[in-house]
Design a protein around this motif. Structure first.
Motif, PDB file in Angstrom:
ATOM      1  N   ARG A   1     -50.850 -67.586  68.549  1.00  0.00           N
ATOM      2  CA  ARG A   1     -50.629 -69.026  68.311  1.00  0.00           C
ATOM      3  C   ARG A   1     -51.089 -69.409  66.919  1.00  0.00           C
ATOM      4  NH1 ARG A   1     -52.795 -70.416  74.039  1.00  0.00           N
ATOM      5  NH2 ARG A   1     -50.901 -70.101  75.247  1.00  0.00           N
ATOM      6  N   GLN A   2     -52.257 -68.904  66.534  1.00  0.00           N
ATOM      7  CA  GLN A   2     -52.801 -69.256  65.214  1.00  0.00           C
ATOM      8  C   GLN A   2     -51.855 -68.914  64.082  1.00  0.00           C
ATOM      9  OE1 GLN A   2     -56.669 -67.545  64.510  1.00  0.00           O
ATOM     10  NE2 GLN A   2     -57.534 -68.733  66.191  1.00  0.00           N
ATOM     11  N   VAL A   3     -51.087 -67.839  64.231  1.00  0.00           N
ATOM     12  CA  VAL A   3     -50.182 -67.456  63.134  1.00  0.00           C
ATOM     13  C   VAL A   3     -48.755 -67.929  63.378  1.00  0.00           C
ATOM     14  CG1 VAL A   3     -51.528 -65.523  62.292  1.00  0.00           C
ATOM     15  CG2 VAL A   3     -49.816 -65.117  64.057  1.00  0.00           C
ATOM     16  N   GLY A   4     -48.600 -68.851  64.321  1.00  0.00           N
ATOM     17  CA  GLY A   4     -47.273 -69.436  64.526  1.00  0.00           C
ATOM     18  C   GLY A   4     -46.311 -68.532  65.284  1.00  0.00           C
ATOM     19  N   LEU A   5     -46.859 -67.542  66.007  1.00  0.00           N
ATOM     20  CA  LEU A   5     -45.993 -66.647  66.784  1.00  0.00           C
ATOM     21  C   LEU A   5     -46.160 -66.888  68.283  1.00  0.00           C
ATOM     22  CD1 LEU A   5     -46.366 -63.358  64.690  1.00  0.00           C
ATOM     23  CD2 LEU A   5     -44.319 -64.768  64.922  1.00  0.00           C
ATOM     24  N   GLY A   6     -46.652 -68.082  68.629  1.00  0.00           N
ATOM     25  CA  GLY A   6     -46.862 -68.420  70.042  1.00  0.00           C
ATOM     26  C   GLY A   6     -45.590 -68.322  70.863  1.00  0.00           C
ATOM     27  N   GLN A   7     -44.483 -68.721  70.251  1.00  0.00           N
ATOM     28  CA  GLN A   7     -43.198 -68.681  70.971  1.00  0.00           C
ATOM     29  C   GLN A   7     -42.639 -67.260  71.069  1.00  0.00           C
ATOM     30  OE1 GLN A   7     -41.829 -71.491  72.263  1.00  0.00           O
ATOM     31  NE2 GLN A   7     -43.601 -72.617  71.477  1.00  0.00           N
ATOM     32  N   ALA A   8     -43.152 -66.379  70.223  1.00  0.00           N
ATOM     33  CA  ALA A   8     -42.586 -65.021  70.131  1.00  0.00           C
ATOM     34  C   ALA A   8     -43.454 -63.980  70.822  1.00  0.00           C
ATOM     35  CB  ALA A   8     -42.414 -64.650  68.659  1.00  0.00           C
ATOM     36  N   GLN A   9     -44.427 -64.457  71.620  1.00  0.00           N
ATOM     37  CA  GLN A   9     -45.427 -63.547  72.199  1.00  0.00           C
ATOM     38  C   GLN A   9     -44.858 -62.318  72.907  1.00  0.00           C
ATOM     39  OE1 GLN A   9     -47.854 -65.860  74.852  1.00  0.00           O
ATOM     40  NE2 GLN A   9     -48.731 -67.017  73.162  1.00  0.00           N
ATOM     41  N   GLU A  10     -43.788 -62.520  73.651  1.00  0.00           N
ATOM     42  CA  GLU A  10     -43.262 -61.415  74.453  1.00  0.00           C
ATOM     43  C   GLU A  10     -42.138 -60.665  73.752  1.00  0.00           C
ATOM     44  OE1 GLU A  10     -44.878 -60.275  76.885  1.00  0.00           O
ATOM     45  OE2 GLU A  10     -46.243 -61.994  77.026  1.00  0.00           O
ATOM     46  N   ARG A  11     -41.820 -61.093  72.524  1.00  0.00           N
ATOM     47  CA  ARG A  11     -40.748 -60.387  71.803  1.00  0.00           C
ATOM     48  C   ARG A  11     -41.250 -59.054  71.283  1.00  0.00           C
ATOM     49  NH1 ARG A  11     -38.481 -64.349  67.525  1.00  0.00           N
ATOM     50  NH2 ARG A  11     -37.211 -62.577  66.928  1.00  0.00           N
ATOM     51  N   ASN A  12     -40.312 -58.114  71.150  1.00  0.00           N
ATOM     52  CA  ASN A  12     -40.683 -56.833  70.577  1.00  0.00           C
ATOM     53  C   ASN A  12     -40.976 -57.032  69.092  1.00  0.00           C
ATOM     54  OD1 ASN A  12     -40.355 -54.103  69.359  1.00  0.00           O
ATOM     55  ND2 ASN A  12     -39.974 -53.597  71.497  1.00  0.00           N
ATOM     56  N   ALA A  13     -42.121 -56.533  68.658  1.00  0.00           N
ATOM     57  CA  ALA A  13     -42.553 -56.793  67.277  1.00  0.00           C
ATOM     58  C   ALA A  13     -41.585 -56.213  66.253  1.00  0.00           C
ATOM     59  CB  ALA A  13     -43.957 -56.225  67.058  1.00  0.00           C
ATOM     60  N   THR A  14     -40.852 -55.191  66.639  1.00  0.00           N
ATOM     61  CA  THR A  14     -39.958 -54.549  65.659  1.00  0.00           C
ATOM     62  C   THR A  14     -38.762 -55.430  65.294  1.00  0.00           C
ATOM     63  OG1 THR A  14     -38.801 -53.411  67.449  1.00  0.00           O
ATOM     64  CG2 THR A  14     -40.566 -52.201  66.356  1.00  0.00           C
ATOM     65  N   VAL A  15     -38.480 -56.471  66.085  1.00  0.00           N
ATOM     66  CA  VAL A  15     -37.328 -57.326  65.749  1.00  0.00           C
ATOM     67  C   VAL A  15     -37.738 -58.593  64.995  1.00  0.00           C
ATOM     68  CG1 VAL A  15     -36.041 -56.479  67.751  1.00  0.00           C
ATOM     69  CG2 VAL A  15     -37.258 -58.660  67.925  1.00  0.00           C
ATOM     70  N   LEU A  16     -39.009 -58.738  64.680  1.00  0.00           N
ATOM     71  CA  LEU A  16     -39.443 -59.925  63.924  1.00  0.00           C
ATOM     72  C   LEU A  16     -38.928 -59.852  62.486  1.00  0.00           C
ATOM     73  CD1 LEU A  16     -43.205 -60.058  65.010  1.00  0.00           C
ATOM     74  CD2 LEU A  16     -41.332 -61.426  65.937  1.00  0.00           C
ATOM     75  N   SER A  17     -38.928 -60.996  61.798  1.00  0.00           N
ATOM     76  CA  SER A  17     -38.577 -61.000  60.375  1.00  0.00           C
ATOM     77  C   SER A  17     -39.687 -60.327  59.574  1.00  0.00           C
ATOM     78  CB  SER A  17     -38.400 -62.441  59.900  1.00  0.00           C
ATOM     79  OG  SER A  17     -39.663 -63.074  59.811  1.00  0.00           O
ATOM     80  N   GLY A  18     -39.386 -60.019  58.320  1.00  0.00           N
ATOM     81  CA  GLY A  18     -40.387 -59.375  57.468  1.00  0.00           C
ATOM     82  C   GLY A  18     -41.662 -60.194  57.355  1.00  0.00           C
ATOM     83  N   GLY A  19     -41.506 -61.516  57.166  1.00  0.00           N
ATOM     84  CA  GLY A  19     -42.676 -62.380  57.034  1.00  0.00           C
ATOM     85  C   GLY A  19     -43.478 -62.450  58.324  1.00  0.00           C
ATOM     86  N   GLU A  20     -42.765 -62.513  59.454  1.00  0.00           N
ATOM     87  CA  GLU A  20     -43.460 -62.561  60.756  1.00  0.00           C
ATOM     88  C   GLU A  20     -44.212 -61.261  61.011  1.00  0.00           C
ATOM     89  OE1 GLU A  20     -40.518 -65.514  63.341  1.00  0.00           O
ATOM     90  OE2 GLU A  20     -40.031 -63.391  63.159  1.00  0.00           O
ATOM     91  N   LYS A  21     -43.570 -60.146  60.664  1.00  0.00           N
ATOM     92  CA  LYS A  21     -44.234 -58.843  60.861  1.00  0.00           C
ATOM     93  C   LYS A  21     -45.519 -58.771  60.033  1.00  0.00           C
ATOM     94  CE  LYS A  21     -40.368 -55.807  61.819  1.00  0.00           C
ATOM     95  NZ  LYS A  21     -39.284 -55.120  61.167  1.00  0.00           N
TER      96      LYS A  21
END
Ligand SMILES: Nc1ncnc2c1ncn2[C@@H]1O[C@H](COP(=O)(O)OP(=O)(O)O)[C@@H](O)[C@H]1O
Ligand SMILES: [Mg+2]
Length: 238
Positions: A118-138
Motif C-alpha cells: 500500500r505504501q508504494v501504491g501497489l495496494g490494488q496490485a497485491q495479487e498480481r504476478n510481479a513479472t507483469v508490472l511496469s518497469g517503474g512498478e517493478k
C-alpha cells in the motif's frame, strides 16, 4: 546494543577480473549517513564499488572491513539492481519473501507485506504476478522489498535509468523516506540533476579510482579534481 555498521575501511582495495583491474587502489574511510551518490563516467567503477561494499565482489589485494564482521555487515544491507529481479509470484509474496528468509512468521510477514504494498501504491496490485508490472512498478517493488527487513544500508545501482519522470520522482521520495527512517543509501546515477536533488555526500569515480569523497555542497561548488570539474561542466571524459 546493536553495533554500527560504519565506518567501512578500504585499505589498498582492488577488484580484478581475469587479470583486468576494475577498481583500485581505493583507500577510504566511509562513514556516511543519509544519501551518498556515486558519480563518474561510464566504466569508472561505480557498479564494481557498490558490489564490493555488499560482498558481491572480493578484494583481490587490500582489504575492506566494516565495523562489524563483514558477513554480519552484508546481512544488514540490501542491494537494488538496475534491472529489478522479481520472483514469478505475486507482489505480496515478493515482499514477504525476505521476511520469511529472516525467520518472520507467515502471518506477520503477510501483514507487513500488505502494508508495504500500500505504501508504494501497489495496494490494488497485491495479487498480481510481479513479472507483469511496469518497469517503474517493478523498481518500486524492488526497493520496498529491499527496505522491508529494515536494513542499515541500501545500495542502488542506477535504479531510475529507463524510468519515466513520475516513477523517478516516486523512487526519489522512497530514498528520502528511507533517510528519515535512518537508512543510509548509496546510489549510482548518471543523472546529475538527481544527484543534486538527493545527495548529502558524493563519491566521484574515474578510471577505477575514488577521486573525490566530499559533502555534496563542497563537491558541486568546489570540486577538488580537474576530472570532476570537467564532469560537472558536461565535458566528455576519456
Ligand atoms: N564482469 C566484468 N568482466 C570484465 N570487466 C568488467 C566486468 N564488469 C565491469 N567490467 C569493467 O570494469 C570497469 C568498471 O566497470 P563498472 O564498475 O561497471 O563501471 P560503472 O558502473 O561506473 O559504469 C570497466 O572498465 C568495465 O568495462
Ligand atoms: Mg554501472
Amino acid at each position: 546494543m546493536v553495533e554500527k555498521l560504519f565506518p567501512a575501511i578500504l585499505d589498498e582495495a582492488h577488484v580484478r577480473k581475469r587479470g583486468k583491474l576494475l577498481l583500485g587502489p581505493v583507500n577510504s574511510k566511509l562513514d556516511c549517513e543519509g544519501i551518498t551518490i556515486l558519480l563518474g563516467p561510464n566504466g569508472s567503477g561505480k557498479t564494481t564499488f557498490l558490489r564490493l561494499l555488499h560482498g558481491l565482489e572480493r578484494c583481490r589485494d587490500g582489504t575492506l572491513s566494516w565495523n562489524v564482521d563483514n558477513e554480519e555487515a552484508f546481512r544488514r544491507q540490501a542491494f537494488v539492481f538496475q534491472s529489478p529481479i522479481m520472483l514469478r509470484r505475486s507482489v505480496i509474496e515478493n515482499l514477504a519473501y525476505p521476511l520469511a528468509v529472516h525467520g518472520v512468521d507467515r502471518k506477520t510477514a503477510r501483514r507487513k507485506a500488505t502494508d508495504a504494498s500500500r505504501q508504494v501504491g501497489l495496494g490494488q496490485a497485491q495479487e498480481r504476478n510481479a513479472t507483469v508490472l511496469s518497469g517503474g512498478e517493478k523498481q518500486k517493488l524492488a526497493i520496498a522489498r529491499a527496505l522491508i527487513t529494515k536494513p542499515d544500508v541500501m545500495f542502488l545501482d542506477e535504479p531510475t535509468t529507463n524510468l519515466d519522470g513520475r516513477s523517478t520522482r516516486e523512487i526519489e521520495q522512497m530514498l528520502l523516506d528511507a533517510r528519515e527512517n535512518g537508512v543510509s543509501s548509496f546510489m549510482a546515477t548518471h543523472d546529475l540533476g538527481q544527484a543534486r536533488r538527493l545527495a548529502d555526500h558524493i563519491l566521484f569515480f574515474y578510471h577505477g579510482k575514488l577521486l573525490e569523497d566530499q559533502p555534496a555542497d563542497t563537491f558541486f561548488n568546489a570540486p577538488a579534481s580537474p576530472e570532476a570539474t570537467s564532469f560537472l561542466k558536461g565535458d566528455i571524459l576519456e
